[in-house]
Enzyme design. Structure first.
Site: not given
Length: 308
Positions: A113, A88-89, A195, A9, A244
């Protein structure tokens, strides 16, 4: 050695799918739209920056665009990589690329998510900022001056660490970072403190969706954000993906580990998807490495040329 990386993202931008519309790979968007129950083509072609900034939109847009790019690369003859990683994503895209997660399950999980993280951010608002010119130890020390309000969220590259937390906590941490020698502080245009422990409610919600998804043994190892280690089996991924959300992305040590036993000129890292942020990070983590960012069709030939 070929490594594929997938952005997260923040890499989304208006019109990110325009160059791909009408190509054979655009079929990925139609399939993803059916699964998501949304017109994702409109999101990739017509959405403005504000609409794309919303977490529930940014994540799906980035995931699907990266899959379109990956499909185009494969149609053009991309060889199998030795390892994949996603920021991340992007970890979901990496798992899909490795065959550990089907596209349908991937779309469902990314949708879940995004919704869970949006709800968590609405419940416990926060922000994020990049610290330039400070190492992770310095960033952690700066966050310690805002206990339970600021945390290291991304260890991205040498001299680039992201912190996140409450608005007040991040303000305190960034001021402390400047006092410790940070060259520059950049506020990030995101919708929450990702996070960090402020995402705890999202982790709970995502856990239910992960329980309904099927994970297969990946065809190539996938580097996890949480522990910076390549994983070659299916077990453990639901827990890693839940963790995560509230743990920092350990991108720098993950890429360092992948490159540890390979000479930089024998290593090629391709960033697959919108933007080019990970390409810049790769250059800083592994000086001398061969890199390319593939974001639109004009990038494909040059990227494959690196592998010839």
């Amino acid at each position: 050695m070929l490594v594929l990386t997938f952005p997260g993202q923040g890499s989304q931008h208006p019109g990110m799918g325009a160059a791909w519309a009408g190509t054979e790979s655009w079929a990925v968007v139609g399939r993803a739209s059916e699964v998501a129950g949304r017109d994702l083509a409109a999101l990739l072609l017509d959405a403005d920056a504000n609409e794309l900034r919303a977490t529930r939109n940014a994540q799906l847009a980035t995931y699907v665009t990266s899959l379109v790019v990956l499909d185009a690369l494969r149609r053009a003859g991309l060889p199998d990589p030795e390892v994949v990683a996603g920021h991340s994503l992007g970890e979901y895209t990496a798992l899909t690329a490795a065959g550990a997660l089907g596209v349908d399950d991937g779309v469902r999980l990314v949708t879940a998510r995004g919704e869970a993280m949006q709800a968590a951010a609405d419940e416990r608002p926060g922000t994020m900022a990049a610290l330039l010119g400070l190492d992770v130890d310095g960033a952690e020390a700066a966050c310690a001056e805002a206990p339970d309000a600021a945390w290291v969220a991304n260890d991205n590259a040498p001299g680039q660490v992201v912190v996140a937390g409450t608005t007040e906590g991040v303000a305190t941490a960034t001021a402390a970072a400047k006092a410790r020698g940070a060259r520059k502080v950049l506020a990030l245009p995101v919708g929450g403190a990702f996070h960090t422990p402020l995402m705890a409610s999202a982790a709970t919600a995502l856990g239910a969706a992960l329980g309904a998804a099927s994970f297969a043994t990946p065809e190539v190892p996938v580097v996890a954000n949480v522990d910076a280690v390549p994983h070659a089996d299916a077990e453990g991924w639901p827990a890693l993906l839940v963790d995560q959300l509230t743990a920092p992305v350990r991108w720098r040590p993950g890429i360092e580990g992948v490159a540890a036993d390979t000479r930089p000129d024998d290593l090629t890292i391709l960033e697959v998807g919108p933007g080019g942020v990970l390409t810049g990070m790769a250059k800083r983590i592994v000086p001398g490495v061969r890199v390319a960012s593939v974001a639109d069709p004009t990038d494909v030939e040059g990227a494959l040329g690196l592998l010839a």
